[in-house]
Design a protein around this motif. Structure first.
Motif, short mmCIF file in Angstrom:
data_model
loop_
_atom_site.label_atom_id
_atom_site.label_comp_id
_atom_site.label_asym_id
_atom_site.label_seq_id
_atom_site.Cartn_x
_atom_site.Cartn_y
_atom_site.Cartn_z
N LEU B 77 -88.39 -81.89 -6.21
CA LEU B 77 -88.47 -80.99 -5.06
C LEU B 77 -89.28 -79.76 -5.41
CD1 LEU B 77 -87.24 -81.96 -2.59
CD2 LEU B 77 -85.17 -80.69 -3.03
N HIS B 78 -88.98 -79.23 -6.59
CA HIS B 78 -89.68 -78.04 -7.03
C HIS B 78 -91.16 -78.32 -7.21
CE1 HIS B 78 -90.80 -74.96 -10.15
NE2 HIS B 78 -90.29 -74.22 -9.19
N LYS B 79 -91.43 -79.45 -7.84
CA LYS B 79 -92.81 -79.85 -8.06
C LYS B 79 -93.52 -79.99 -6.71
CE LYS B 79 -95.27 -83.78 -10.13
NZ LYS B 79 -95.01 -85.09 -10.76
N ALA B 80 -92.81 -80.58 -5.77
CA ALA B 80 -93.38 -80.75 -4.44
C ALA B 80 -93.69 -79.40 -3.83
CB ALA B 80 -92.41 -81.52 -3.55
N ALA B 81 -92.74 -78.48 -3.98
CA ALA B 81 -92.88 -77.17 -3.38
C ALA B 81 -94.10 -76.45 -3.93
CB ALA B 81 -91.63 -76.34 -3.60
N PHE B 88 -93.91 -78.71 2.07
CA PHE B 88 -94.49 -79.61 3.07
C PHE B 88 -94.57 -79.02 4.47
CE2 PHE B 88 -92.49 -82.63 0.00
CZ PHE B 88 -93.69 -82.97 -0.62
N LEU B 89 -94.15 -77.79 4.64
CA LEU B 89 -94.32 -77.21 5.96
C LEU B 89 -95.73 -76.64 6.05
CD1 LEU B 89 -91.01 -75.47 6.98
CD2 LEU B 89 -91.87 -77.76 7.43
N ASP B 106 -99.36 -86.37 5.23
CA ASP B 106 -100.23 -86.69 4.11
C ASP B 106 -99.70 -86.16 2.78
OD1 ASP B 106 -102.00 -88.31 5.42
OD2 ASP B 106 -103.36 -86.69 6.01
N PRO B 107 -99.34 -84.89 2.72
CA PRO B 107 -98.80 -84.42 1.43
C PRO B 107 -97.50 -85.13 1.04
CG PRO B 107 -99.27 -82.57 2.90
CD PRO B 107 -99.44 -83.81 3.71
N VAL B 108 -96.66 -85.36 2.01
CA VAL B 108 -95.39 -86.00 1.68
C VAL B 108 -95.64 -87.41 1.14
CG1 VAL B 108 -93.19 -86.81 2.54
CG2 VAL B 108 -94.16 -84.72 3.44
N ILE B 109 -96.50 -88.12 1.82
CA ILE B 109 -96.80 -89.48 1.38
C ILE B 109 -97.46 -89.46 0.01
CG2 ILE B 109 -98.21 -91.50 1.86
CD1 ILE B 109 -97.71 -90.93 4.86
N ALA B 110 -98.44 -88.57 -0.13
CA ALA B 110 -99.12 -88.49 -1.42
C ALA B 110 -98.11 -88.20 -2.52
CB ALA B 110 -100.19 -87.40 -1.39
N PHE B 111 -97.24 -87.25 -2.24
CA PHE B 111 -96.25 -86.88 -3.24
C PHE B 111 -95.35 -88.05 -3.60
CE2 PHE B 111 -92.05 -85.27 -4.40
CZ PHE B 111 -92.40 -84.57 -5.55
N ASN B 112 -94.92 -88.78 -2.61
CA ASN B 112 -94.04 -89.91 -2.87
C ASN B 112 -94.76 -91.03 -3.61
OD1 ASN B 112 -91.12 -89.89 -1.75
ND2 ASN B 112 -92.33 -88.69 -0.30
N CYS B 113 -96.04 -91.18 -3.31
CA CYS B 113 -96.78 -92.21 -4.04
C CYS B 113 -96.90 -91.84 -5.51
CB CYS B 113 -98.18 -92.39 -3.43
SG CYS B 113 -98.14 -93.19 -1.82
N GLU B 114 -97.07 -90.55 -5.75
CA GLU B 114 -97.18 -90.12 -7.15
C GLU B 114 -95.82 -90.06 -7.82
OE1 GLU B 114 -99.16 -86.40 -6.76
OE2 GLU B 114 -100.83 -87.39 -5.72
N ASN B 115 -94.78 -89.88 -7.03
CA ASN B 115 -93.43 -89.74 -7.60
C ASN B 115 -92.46 -90.68 -6.89
OD1 ASN B 115 -93.89 -87.11 -9.28
ND2 ASN B 115 -94.75 -86.71 -7.25
N PRO B 116 -92.64 -91.96 -7.12
CA PRO B 116 -91.83 -92.91 -6.35
C PRO B 116 -90.33 -92.77 -6.62
CG PRO B 116 -93.06 -94.01 -8.09
CD PRO B 116 -93.57 -92.62 -8.04
N ALA B 117 -89.99 -92.09 -7.71
CA ALA B 117 -88.58 -91.91 -8.00
C ALA B 117 -87.89 -91.11 -6.90
CB ALA B 117 -88.39 -91.21 -9.34
N PHE B 118 -88.64 -90.22 -6.32
CA PHE B 118 -88.06 -89.39 -5.27
C PHE B 118 -87.47 -90.26 -4.16
CE2 PHE B 118 -88.13 -86.46 -1.68
CZ PHE B 118 -87.54 -85.36 -2.26
#
Lengths: 214, 214, 214, 214
Positions: B77-81, B88-89, B106-118
């Motif tokens: 979450l922190h990394k995402a922020a 993501f806002l 786009d950012p959310v998807i990109a983030f999840n692709c890079e961090n599928p653990a999330f």
DNA sequence: GATGAATGAGGATTCATTCAT
DNA sequence: TATGAATGAATCCTCATTCAT
């Protein structure tokens, strides 16, 4: 003296009947346990206990835990097919979209509400990736049905596009179903209405040249 | 006296650095295992093995399995922020819906692709009912964010309607994310486009008096 | 500039002083943990934590858990010796029995109330049989002291008889001590009085030709 | 039809018999391990190993370690009750004290010598404070029995005094029992005699207006 | 068929102890 | 010295599965 009159055909038949009762018993128990704990956390011992039989008996009818899930899925599918016409496919695919959605979804939702185990099974083992072949088969079967309907609805789509759409529709519907099953009463109705709205808006542009979306 | 000072401070510092490296190592290993097996089926021993350490070492840094998930979720979450602005806002919520969806998804998807653990963590323990408090907290946090955005988009909705919509949007997005994460290349792109289409068509009537949907 | 003035003798001395402080710190922590959890359930990590040091530091001063117990026992014994004259042996063994019991037991009881760890240690590892050599030594030491006093009191007994009596006295006293330590206020006083009565009545016939028991 | 009947009843009966044998086996193993290591240090795996079965088997019959102790305690108590009259209470409480002590203690001591696990269980978990409910219950039960006997013996005591005396008697007896169990042959006999002497001298003044103590 | 005992590997977790820094 | 990371065997306990009856 029932033993005396038992001919060569009636004794096995009785045994078979008993076996089927056992299977039904076990599947019902499994349904309960899967619902309560999810597939992965469900233990075969718990299922046997719930069914009132010993673990050994369970393994007399199912080679392993997975087989229970598969059979349960199959039975539920079958039950669905005979309760609702040809596995949720409405007779008339030519209905306007909103009516078509009602015709397709209402029975599916009703069925899942009555058989929440079905949904539990659809979620698979919880272990991502290759769940298991038969589990997959169930999925694929449903998938194909969705594609069929979509084929009727949106003849303009390529096969690939149709596959993508079908996957999305299915995924979306499954997750919405969780919402529906997790709620009750008015809230549940709200979710049901919302899923229909969602799918209608999603599919309308694909299906009709003259959208009637409000 | 730089020597004394440097030894007295650098040794602990090095140790601390090693500890942090271990934590990072363990979290990375956990991410991998959670992705492969899901949270419930992930074993602490497997995580330790993946991290190349003994079980005891894992427990030097985390009191239990749940704590690993919580910390991993927090880090992600922190990394995402910090990677993507304010969790993501997008700055401008007044964008037209298609652009807004791009800006948010786009950012959310990109983030999840890079961090599928999330995504694996989001799916929870697999056991229905009360998952766990912190897990729940994560969920609720995201939920609230979605409601926030929806609040901006659709001021006409009642609170209850907004909650329903937010739940549906989130559920739908999560399940689509699974599809996205399970695919690659062009297929993945197709799914991404499709989710956006789906959400656009769903939300458009709620947000704009003059829909531009084709 | 303390470093400059530190001669070859003062630096080691300081180190030694620090070491002794550490040992004291650790022993105090151990006393607390032993009391709370008993010897067996006490973990070296817990002791280190209670002492505010790392496990490694603990093992710099003690080779293992047992050594801590031994040293603690020793220190307590030593403390007892210097607080109360010559380890609880009253100057005048020729006192009448009731006074002798007061003279012997009161300090012992007081000491144990102030240092409950002592009692915890006496109970050994909880593992029956050969506890451990040094632990045993502590026991034997106390045992011998009891036999000494008994020797004065009851010169008529054979060595074997004296040993039996000493063991019984000691066992009885230890178990009564538990009762005393587990209670407070008036109840504790009642137990104290009762142990004295018990021992007086037990020993009186051995010691005096003219019993004064009420 | 004797065949069908006999097979249908004897197979379960045999199975049940085996189960009971296993339970007995496990309890015996537990008794051994508890004696050797005390309750706290006894491991369920060790018990299973001693019984020659796998850990899983143990858990088929007992839900956890504590349950083993409880069941073992119960069995021993029951065995005691049926071996010796009404749980060690002699028929005639009006005997002179020395005979009464013989009547009460001899069976208890004999029983404990034959079943040393009982004593091991009485010593509890070794962890101070709240041991465990059932454990406590055993204790309390014995305690009450002692108070009962004391009530007959010493009607002059107040309830509070009687409770104190009972506690002391019990504590003293338990610790003496350890001495007895730890010795053999003549030494054991000496300890037995000594405990009786001790208790006789302690209780005589409470019970009789005309003490006959030598 | 049905039973339930039996298995044993594997789960999370703890802990005395060692080691590199 | 002091640190705290590292170890790994041992803890209790579970579970899918098998086997003798």
């Amino acid at each position: 003296m029932p033993e005396a009159e038992s001919t060569e055909t009636s004794a096995p038949r009785r045994r078979q009947a008993r076996g089927e009762r056992r299977v039904a018993q076990l599947l019902e128990a499994a349904a309960g346990v899967f619902c309560r704990s999810g597939y992965a956390a469900a233990s075969t011992n718990a299922i046997a206990r719930e069914a009132g039989v010993s673990p050994g008996t369970l393994y007399q009818f199912f080679p392993n835990k997975e087989a229970i899930a598969i059979e349960l899925g199959g039975q539920l599918l079958h039950k669905a097919a005979e309760t609702h016409g040809q596995a949720f496919l409405p007779e008339n695919l030519a209905l306007p979209l909103p009516e078509l959605l009602d015709a397709v979804l209402d029975p599916v939702i009703a069925f899942n509400c009555e058989n929440p185990a079905f949904c539990a099974l659809m979620h698979g083992s919880g272990i991502p990736g290759h769940i298991n072949d038969e589990h997959e088969a169930l999925h694929t079967g449903i998938q194909e049905r969705v594609e069929q309907v979509l084929g009727h609805l949106t003849p303009g789509l390529s096969t690939a596009e149709r596959a993508v759409t079908a996957h999305v529709v299915l995924a979306v519907f499954k997750s919405s179903l969780d919402l529906i099953l997790a709620s009750e009463g008015a809230e549940r109705e709200a979710y049901i209405a919302e899923v229909k709205t969602l799918l209608r808006r999603y599919l309308e542009p694909l299906v009709a040249p003259l959208p009637t979306t409000p």
